[in-house]
Enzyme design. Structure first.
Site, mmCIF file in Angstrom:
data_model
loop_
_atom_site.group_PDB
_atom_site.id
_atom_site.type_symbol
_atom_site.label_atom_id
_atom_site.label_comp_id
_atom_site.label_asym_id
_atom_site.label_seq_id
_atom_site.Cartn_x
_atom_site.Cartn_y
_atom_site.Cartn_z
ATOM 1 N N GLU A 72 -38.280 -8.784 37.744
ATOM 2 C CA GLU A 72 -37.340 -7.552 38.356
ATOM 3 C C GLU A 72 -36.962 -8.282 39.556
ATOM 4 O OE1 GLU A 72 -36.429 -5.133 36.652
ATOM 5 O OE2 GLU A 72 -37.755 -5.281 34.974
ATOM 6 N N CYS A 101 -33.331 -2.717 45.282
ATOM 7 C CA CYS A 101 -32.623 -3.794 44.532
ATOM 8 C C CYS A 101 -31.254 -3.035 43.743
ATOM 9 C CB CYS A 101 -33.462 -4.544 43.384
ATOM 10 S SG CYS A 101 -34.759 -3.003 42.675
HETATM 11 O O1 TXE Z 1 -39.796 -11.475 48.567
HETATM 12 P P1 TXE Z 1 -40.657 -12.391 47.540
HETATM 13 P P2 TXE Z 1 -39.684 -11.159 50.122
HETATM 14 C C1 TXE Z 1 -35.032 -9.702 47.727
HETATM 15 C C2 TXE Z 1 -34.504 -9.107 48.973
HETATM 16 C C3 TXE Z 1 -35.248 -9.923 50.048
HETATM 17 C C4 TXE Z 1 -35.760 -11.147 49.413
HETATM 18 C C5 TXE Z 1 -37.061 -11.686 49.987
HETATM 19 O O2 TXE Z 1 -33.213 -9.735 49.142
HETATM 20 O O3 TXE Z 1 -34.476 -10.131 51.091
HETATM 21 O O4 TXE Z 1 -36.098 -10.820 48.007
HETATM 22 O O5 TXE Z 1 -38.036 -10.608 50.145
HETATM 23 C C6 TXE Z 1 -45.369 -12.464 46.264
HETATM 24 N N1 TXE Z 1 -46.292 -16.734 43.380
HETATM 25 N N2 TXE Z 1 -36.242 -8.857 47.146
HETATM 26 O O6 TXE Z 1 -39.585 -12.430 50.837
HETATM 27 O O7 TXE Z 1 -41.333 -13.380 48.369
HETATM 28 C C7 TXE Z 1 -45.313 -11.868 47.649
HETATM 29 O O8 TXE Z 1 -46.468 -11.799 48.301
HETATM 30 C C8 TXE Z 1 -46.357 -15.441 43.311
HETATM 31 C C9 TXE Z 1 -35.874 -8.138 46.137
HETATM 32 O O9 TXE Z 1 -40.377 -10.183 50.556
HETATM 33 O O10 TXE Z 1 -40.281 -12.412 46.255
HETATM 34 C C10 TXE Z 1 -44.591 -10.471 47.070
HETATM 35 O O11 TXE Z 1 -45.951 -9.708 46.840
HETATM 36 N N3 TXE Z 1 -45.813 -14.544 44.141
HETATM 37 C C11 TXE Z 1 -36.671 -7.051 45.426
HETATM 38 C C12 TXE Z 1 -43.763 -10.670 46.066
HETATM 39 O O12 TXE Z 1 -44.206 -11.969 45.558
HETATM 40 C C13 TXE Z 1 -45.517 -14.645 45.207
HETATM 41 C C14 TXE Z 1 -37.907 -6.654 46.282
HETATM 42 C C15 TXE Z 1 -42.266 -10.415 46.394
HETATM 43 O O13 TXE Z 1 -42.051 -11.299 47.560
HETATM 44 C C16 TXE Z 1 -45.239 -15.888 45.594
HETATM 45 C C17 TXE Z 1 -38.183 -7.521 47.110
HETATM 46 C C18 TXE Z 1 -45.556 -17.071 44.753
HETATM 47 N N4 TXE Z 1 -45.170 -18.375 44.875
HETATM 48 C C19 TXE Z 1 -37.434 -8.377 47.849
HETATM 49 N N5 TXE Z 1 -44.521 -15.924 46.966
HETATM 50 C C20 TXE Z 1 -36.283 -6.288 44.409
HETATM 51 N N6 TXE Z 1 -35.958 -6.822 43.349
HETATM 52 O O14 TXE Z 1 -36.309 -4.851 44.538
HETATM 53 C C21 TXE Z 1 -44.429 -14.583 47.060
HETATM 54 N N7 TXE Z 1 -44.967 -13.814 46.276
#
Ligand code: TXE
Length: 526
Positions: free
Chosen positions: A245, A279
């Protein structure tokens, strides 16, 4: 193959969770190492066997007990969500807790029906005494990696659905909102769920990566596109299925026959609720030129009336952004838009009177698709408005995006709304509504294009958490199948007859083969 591990030494420092509105420390959690994650998963796997044997009713009882605890502690939970994420406590109740209470009762009561074994129509094979059913079996263990924007509703919904389907869960909440994740674990523990069936492993992206490496039977990931792709790559090496998602850049189309007042109110809420960090936020608003002046004036008036403040204070409409990093992205998008000719009608800057990460709710016009604010996920309290002349132009603009999560169409003509909805590339298209369908647990949630893979919520979401098993029965086992050995000349002729007649699916045609079939039946076999 590259195998990354997070050693206990590397995972030494705790994560300090802070209130983005005040900087106050809320709590500390450890960073789980690869070894700890692997142990959690293996314990979960062992516990799952017993859990899968329980009936839906028995599993539902645990979920309903957890639900009663949530309802009992609703104010405390709302305050925790508000303090850790920045959003208003009232909004935490309306947008996170109410939907999960509904989701919990729905899946506790309805999972048995939603996953009922199904008989399959197998056509003429049925006339040959055969029958087929699909039974849905738990996957085993599900790894949930969740974000910070809905730290309660996103993981809790997935936890409940995974448990109801008979799985054990290892949850890795966002490093920005770990205490809410820990609270979810605590609620289930107090509801009587065996500790091993839901384990919350705290940590940052490294712990998330360790969870993927540990090979759960499925990964449910919600977060950014870049991280989602990384998760999918790692999961692919083990053929671990994933539901992703990811982001959105959701369009709202306001047609000339829309109710302008309702559309303006919806646009403002849809773009600015949760400080725009959803999102499914309205990130691009397209308004027909004939009503744009009235619409924009009303939207600006509404935005100016919003109260920006600390989320736990009464009557706060918009709280702090979840992190400084997120606020920086918003600043970058606004700077880029202004440099390319956009006009700020209200907001457009960080709030200097409040100490934390607060950004003024913003309305932008004169925007176009060269700007970051119309292309990339802004994920902030910004409503950019563009005008259009024709319906086709609006549909083209809506589809001109790599994302496709949700969209909305505003018109008094429902048939027209539906027709346009079907032309929009998005997982969900609402007619005269915005943003909120994640709150309807009965409906599928998920996107197309770069917005992700698979579905959460609804029956389609529940089906992601089980494996279908096909069970085929032959009641006429006293008759050898026509296609078994040996391939005599009579068999050879009958096979060709099957091609011409049986494969039409028409029993009348097949009946013409009966004499040949009878001869084949009585044919002597070696
Ligand atoms: O998300 P990350 P971030 C979008 C939104 C935001 C951007 C960055 O634009 O500005 O993403 O957000 C885990 N392997 N959305 O940096 O990094 C991390 O610890 C496995 C949209 O916070 O994707 C966290 O639990 N897991 C969105 C989760 O992934 C990993 C909601 C999300 O973090 C990982 C959030 C890895 N290598 C952000 N690296 C929506 N769709 O609603 C990180 N994580």
């Amino acid at each position: 193959m590259e195998v990354r591990t997070l050693t206990a030494e590397e995972a030494r420092d705790d994560i300090v969770s802070r209130d983005p509105a005040t900087g106050r420390e809320i709590g500390r959690v450890p960073v789980a190492s690869s070894e700890e994650v692997a142990r959690a998963l293996s314990d979960a796997r062992t516990a799952q066997n017993g859990w899968a044997k329980l009936s839906f009713r028995e599993r539902g009882r645990v979920v309903m007990r957890a639900r009663a605890i949530v309802l009992d502690e609703i104010e405390e939970i709302a305050a925790l969500i508000s303090e850790e994420s920045g959003k208003p406590a009232d909004e935490a109740i309306a947008m996170e807790i109410v939907p999960t209470l509904d989701l919990m009762q729905f899946f506790a009561r309805k999972s048995a029906k939603l996953l009922k074994p199904e008989k399959i129509d197998i056509g003429q094979y049925g006339l040959m005494g055969r029958s087929s059913r699909i039974v849905y079996k738990p996957l085993g263990t599900v790894g949930i990696i969740s974000p910070w924007n809905f730290p309660w509703a996103i993981p809790l919904g997935e936890v409940v659905m995974a448990l109801m389907a008979g799985n054990a869960v290892v949850l890795k909440p966002s490093e920005l909102t770990p205490m809410v994740g820990v609270k979810i674990g605590e609620v289930f523990k107090r509801a009587g769920l065996n500790d091993d069936l839901l384990q919350v492993v705290t940590g940052d992206g490294r712990t998330g990566a360790a969870l993927v490496e540990a090979r759960p039977d499925k990964i449910m990931f919600t977060g950014s596109v870049a991280t989602g792709k990384r998760v999918a790559e790692t999961a692919a090496r083990n053929l671990t299925p994933v539901v992703l998602e990811l982001g959105g850049k959701d369009p709202m189309i306001v047609l000339e026959d829309a109710d302008v007042e309702m559309a303006a109110q919806a646009a403002v809420w849809g773009a600015l609720a949760n400080a725009g960090q959803a999102c499914a936020s309205v990130e691009r608003c397209y308004v027909h030129e004939s009503i744009s002046e009235k619409f924009i004036a009303r939207a600006v008036e509404l935005v100016k009336s919003l109260r920006l403040d600390v989320g736990t204070r009464e009557a706060t409409d918009i709280g702090a952004m979840s992190s400084e990093r997120q606020l920086n992205t918003v600043e970058e998008h606004i700077d880029d838009a202004v440099a390319r000719g956009a006009r700020i009608l209200t907001g457009g800057r960080r709030n200097e009177t409040l100490a934390g990460s607060f950004y003024e709710p913003t309305v932008l016009t004169d925007v176009d698709h060269t700007m970051l604010v119309m292309r990339d996920e802004t994920f902030g309290p910004v409503l950019p408005i563009m005008t259009f002349k024709t319906e086709d132009e609006a549909i083209g603009l809506a589809n001109d995006s790599p994302f496709g999560l949700t969209a909305s169409v505003w018109t008094k003509d429902i048939a027209r709304g539906r027709r346009i909805a079907e032309q929009i590339e998005a997982g969900t298209v609402m007619v005269n509504e915005v943003l909120y369908t994640h709150g309807i647990a009965q409906t599928p949630w998920g996107g197309v294009k770069q917005s992700g893979l698979g579905r959460t919520h609804g029956r389609l979401g529940l089906l992601e958490l089980v494996t279908p098993q096909h069970i085929h029965v032959n009641r006429f086992s006293f008759i050898p199948d026509f296609w078994w050995f040996s391939y005599t000349p009579r068999a050879s002729k009958l096979f060709r007859g099957f091609a011409q007649r049986f494969a039409t699916g028409n029993p009348l045609q097949t009946s013409l083969l009966l004499p040949q079939m009878i001869r084949r039946f009585f044919e002597r076999r070696p």
